[in-house]
Design an enzyme around this catalytic site. Structure first.
Site, short mmCIF file in Angstrom:
data_model
loop_
_atom_site.label_atom_id
_atom_site.label_comp_id
_atom_site.label_asym_id
_atom_site.label_seq_id
_atom_site.Cartn_x
_atom_site.Cartn_y
_atom_site.Cartn_z
N ARG A 63 47.97 75.93 -12.67
CA ARG A 63 47.96 76.10 -14.12
C ARG A 63 48.27 77.53 -14.53
NH1 ARG A 63 45.26 72.28 -17.19
NH2 ARG A 63 44.60 70.46 -16.01
N HIS A 200 40.92 67.44 8.42
CA HIS A 200 41.43 68.51 9.28
C HIS A 200 40.82 68.48 10.67
CE1 HIS A 200 37.80 70.64 7.84
NE2 HIS A 200 37.85 71.22 9.00
N ASP A 257 30.07 64.62 2.70
CA ASP A 257 30.83 65.79 3.09
C ASP A 257 31.23 65.75 4.57
OD1 ASP A 257 31.92 68.32 2.35
OD2 ASP A 257 30.33 69.30 3.48
N HIS A 262 34.66 63.30 8.78
CA HIS A 262 34.76 63.93 10.09
C HIS A 262 34.01 63.14 11.18
CE1 HIS A 262 36.39 67.10 7.80
NE2 HIS A 262 35.28 67.73 7.51
N LYS A 362 23.24 71.42 7.62
CA LYS A 362 23.49 72.82 7.31
C LYS A 362 22.27 73.63 7.67
CE LYS A 362 27.05 72.46 3.85
NZ LYS A 362 28.00 73.25 4.64
#
Lengths: 507, 351
Positions: A63, A200, A257, A262, A362
């Site tokens: 943008r 990824h 997440d 994954h 985490k």
């Protein structure tokens, strides 16, 4: 000799044996972190390795108003900071020559400008109408971009022929229904074979090595089943917290997440049957079968087979860190998990009765991703000291490698057993640095190889399982268990395995 | 010299001494690398340095055979050393080198010594750094125990007999090994550049209508103007697009004649390529593909012209290879390179 018409006979045997056709990569979200930290540095390294096609061009789209020069400067600085190999101005100039920037606002005509810009690149750089659209934007923008690409006719190849492909960053949806809706929108414009959904993890060398390890070595595959494997543990541990992304994390949580994408991909590669070939769909067919074989979620069993928790304040690496509920943009009464452990089964012939334990969290003591197969115990103990079951651990990151743990006789007059490990480390056996995951994935998308990308049915099958879990969790109330930052998760997680007579691996 | 068992003991002691509890040494071994030095005072030191650089990328056991000492009586000196570097995670990663220094009279004991010191079940790469092959006493016995025979033909002054010897070695039966020529490996960027002309499927049919191939390279030329590099490039194109010799003429599969022209450029280093031009008749149009080294010799410029029409030219940077980097690439390959063998076979006929 190879047929001249079907493939380039001069390419055969070259290191760059898959000749990429000249093309333009159009990055939406070009002013974002991903572009600067991962995508453009990956392109720089591909260029260094001479893996990009001639005439290759990159158009940044965002943008913000920005000149070509400003964009090139920003990307150069990003590459200087984040490239795995030192950046030289000389090498940078090769890729910089093909960089340009187009600002798009809310005006659909902006996409007309983009189309004209791409046509101009085709003429100047001989990119032949081949376009790869990379959506590195928040997922909420995916549908709009896809629709506008269609209206501008950019979903079709350029005037000179060629192809148009689209790359979508994760997350693909927030749940099954949003994933289906997004897939539907995308597939109305782009054929599934032209859609490249990135996870990824699949670009990591060690993840790809799973296939080589399993299917190129005859000694392991015979053991890779319920007869010899007691259980499988998958761990994705991060030492970092949510790093200022409270707003995103409150919506996502660790399950969305990490697990839905994954970890389920790692699970698929670990549990899948040998594919009939290395063709993209042959591999993806086998992966999706694993997801379809996951034991359906039964509401009454979820309490005993899953654990969710949040990190509390603690110390990591000698530094005090706050608890999740004290992080910015996190609700004080949040029930979003920063740790999840679950036990599941792949109900098929190979894995009947073998639990797969998954944990992700985490603020764990260290960053580690691994897959560990714990083998069954010997049928009869000959020695005084009980032997310990063998473990095969495939370390995905860091210190990528494979370890086999077995018992050995310690020197001395008595038959004393001591566990020893046989280690293979990538860094020791292969001196060269492996490429970054994004290098491999971008190159594959340019080449039209979708093997390492997620197919629509994979995404939807994994969401289907996760949705069922989350629906049960959503019906619960009360605070989630806590674990002190810098520990391996809550006691409840250890208890879940203890109930099965097992322990988490100490990593 | 001690027995091979003594050498193994020395290696074990070397690793024990190098490791401490705080800083263990990681050993890795993925190949045997036998290196036969050329004659010359500095050759052994230079080879050891190259082996050290290779070990950083591909760890293994190196068995380095020094140049034979004319007055060394019956001596066959064998000693061990290590090449260490900081690997991933800061750990010290080491490879081992066994140096064998024969005299002229003990040269015949070298192959047996090497055979006993090879790490079992790992591939054996023999890097032949001597100039010639024929008449060399170690050539035959070492070729017999090698999986891959590596050499560098770049400076060869008589390409024809040399390429013929190589072709014969590659075709040797029964021999499970293969030949790799660093002169061929170093041409990969040029092959890649030339191949890129035809990545576009629309252009590819031009390969079926080639009428002329002209290649100019640096280095000592044979009478016909050919160098090893030039012959390899011509042999590669010819074998990949299906050209075949008919007497002195090379023909396409459709019978059309193809003019092959090789020339040597005296002010270029041996192995350097100056230009490759491929002319083709396709759809009644003449198309010329030209890859030419830039003045600074760090890039190749690619130009395609069809009649008076010139497509935009492109430049591709040429990577700067050195011998160790080339050898590193080679010792990570296993198995025969069919493309090279076809190119070699055609090259031997072209010169």
């Amino acid at each position: 000799m190879t047929t001249v018409e079907s493939e380039n006979p001069l390419r055969v045997g070259l290191r760059r044996d898959r000749g990429a056709e000249p093309c333009t990569l159009v990055i939406f979200g070009a002013s974002g972190d991903l572009t600067e930290r991962k995508l453009v540095p990956a392109l720089y390294n591909l260029q260094l390795d001479r893996l990009l096609p001639s005439g290759f061009a990159v158009v940044g789209v965002a943008r913000r108003e920005m000149s070509d020069d400003a964009f090139i400067t920003a990307m150069r600085e990003g590459t200087r900071e984040h490239s795995r190999r030192e950046m030289s101005d000389e090498n940078w100039s090769e890729i910089a020559g093909g960089l340009s920037y187009v600002a798009t606002g809310n005006n659909p005509d902006d996409y007309g400008n983009l189309a004209r810009h791409l046509d101009d690149i085709d003429r100047r750089r001989g990119t032949g109408g081949n376009r790869l659209f990379y959506l590195a934007t928040p997922p909420s923008a995916f549908a709009t971009i896809v629709t506008r690409l269609e209206h501008a006719g950019l979903h079709r190849p350029g005037p000179g022929g060629g192809w148009a492909r689209i790359v979508l960053e994760k997350p693909i949806g927030h749940d099954l229904s949003s994933a289906r809706e997004l897939n539907h929108t995308v597939n109305q414009v782009f054929a599934e074979s032209d859609v490249y959904r990135i996870d990824h993890y699949l670009g990591k060398e060690t993840v790809q090595n799973l296939l080589v390890f399993r299917f190129a070595n005859a000694i392991f595959e015979p053991l890779w089943n319920h007869k010899y494997v007691d259980h499988v543990q998958l761990t994705v541990a991060e030492s970092i917290g949510i790093e200022g992304r409270g707003r995103y994390y409150e919506e996502a949580g660790t399950t969305r997440d990490m697990v839905q994408n994954h970890m389920f991909q790692l699970l698929c590669l670990t549990a899948m049957e040998p594919p009939v070939s290395l063709a993209a769909d042959a591999i993806r067919d086998e992966k999706v079968k694993v997801l379809q074989a996951l034991r359906p979620v039964v509401a009454d069993a979820v309490g005993a087979s899953t654990v969710r928790a949040q990190y509390a304040a603690g110390v990591i690496g000698g530094e005090k860190v706050p608890g999740y509920l004290d992080e910015p943009d996190v609700a004080r009464d949040s029930r979003t998990e920063t740790y999840v452990a679950l036990s599941t089964y792949v109900d098929n012939w190979r894995w009947a009765g073998v639990p797969f334990y998954l944990r992700a969290g985490k603020r764990m003591p260290k960053r580690v991703t691994e897959i560990a197969l714990r083998f069954r115990d010997v049928p009869h103990h000959l020695f005084d000291h009980a032997s310990r079951p063998n473990t095969l651990a495939l370390r995905i990151q860091p210190d990528e490698g494979i370890t086999l743990k077995f018992d050995s006789k310690a020197p001395g007059p008595k038959p004393r057993l001591q566990p020893v490990s046989m280690e293979f480390r990538y860094g020791t056996s292969f001196g060269q640095q492996p490429p970054e995951a994004y290098e491999r994935l971008i190159l594959d998308a340019i080449l039209g190889d979708s093997t390492l990308f997620i197919r629509r049915d994979e995404v939807e099958a994994s969401w289907s399982h996760i949705d069922a879990l989350m629906n049960v969790w959503a019906a619960g109330d009360g605070a989630l268990p806590r674990y002190v930052s810098g520990t391996w998760g809550p006691d409840e997680s250890d208890a879940m395995l203890r109930r099965d007579g097992r322990l988490w691996r100490r990593l | 010299m001690g027995s091979p068992f003594d050498v193994e003991q020395q290696l074990a002691e070397l690793w024990r001494a190098a490791s401490t509890d705080e800083q263990p040494v990681l050993r890795a071994c993925s190949m045997n690398l036998v290196v036969v030095c050329d004659d010359g005072e500095r050759e052994l030191a230079a080879t050891t340095e190259l082996v050290g650089r290779i070990a950083e990328t591909v760890p293994g056991r190196a068995l380095v055979v020094g140049p034979p000492r004319p007055n060394g009586a019956d001596a066959l000196d064998v000693y061990v050393s290590a090449h260490c570097h900081r690997g991933a995670g800061g750990a010290q990663v080491c490879s081992e080198q066994v140096t064998i220094e024969p005299s002229c009279s003990t040269l015949d004991r070298v192959p047996g010594t090497i055979l006993q010191l090879l790490v079992e079940d790992l591939p054996v790469y023999t890097w032949w750094r001597r100039r010639g092959l024929d008449g060399e006493p170690l050539f035959d016995p070492l070729a017999g125990l090698s999986d891959t025979w590596v050499l560098n033909s770049t400076g060869t002054t008589r390409p024809q007999p040399h390429l013929e010897s190589l072709r014969a070695l590659a075709a040797r039966e029964p021999w499970p090994g293969c030949v790799v020529d660093l002169a061929w490996v170093s041409l990969e960027p040029w092959r890649d550049a030339i191949a890129s002309f035809f990545d576009n499927p629309a252009v590819r049919p031009a390969l079926g209508g080639i009428t002329r191939i002209a290649i100019s390279t640096g280095g000592p030329a044979a009478a016909c103007g050919a160098t090893v590099a030039g012959a390899y490039l011509a042999g590669w194109i010819a074998s990949r697009v299906g050209l075949h010799p008919e007497g002195a003429v090379w023909r396409r599969e459709d019978g059309g004649a193809v003019a092959l022209s090789l020339s040597a450029v005296s002010d270029l280093e041996p192995g350097e390529v100056s230009a490759v031009t491929i002319e083709s008749e396709h759809n009644d149009a003449r198309v010329v593909f030209e890859a030419r080294s830039t003045a600074a010799r760090d890039c190749v410029s690619l130009v395609v012209s069809a009649g008076a029409h010139h497509l935009p030219s492109r430049r591709i940077r040429l990577p700067q290879f050195d011998t160790a980097a080339l050898a590193c690439g080679v010792v990570q390959q296993t198995g025969r390179d069919a493309i090279f063998e076809s190119a070699l076979s055609a090259a031997a006929r072209i010169v």
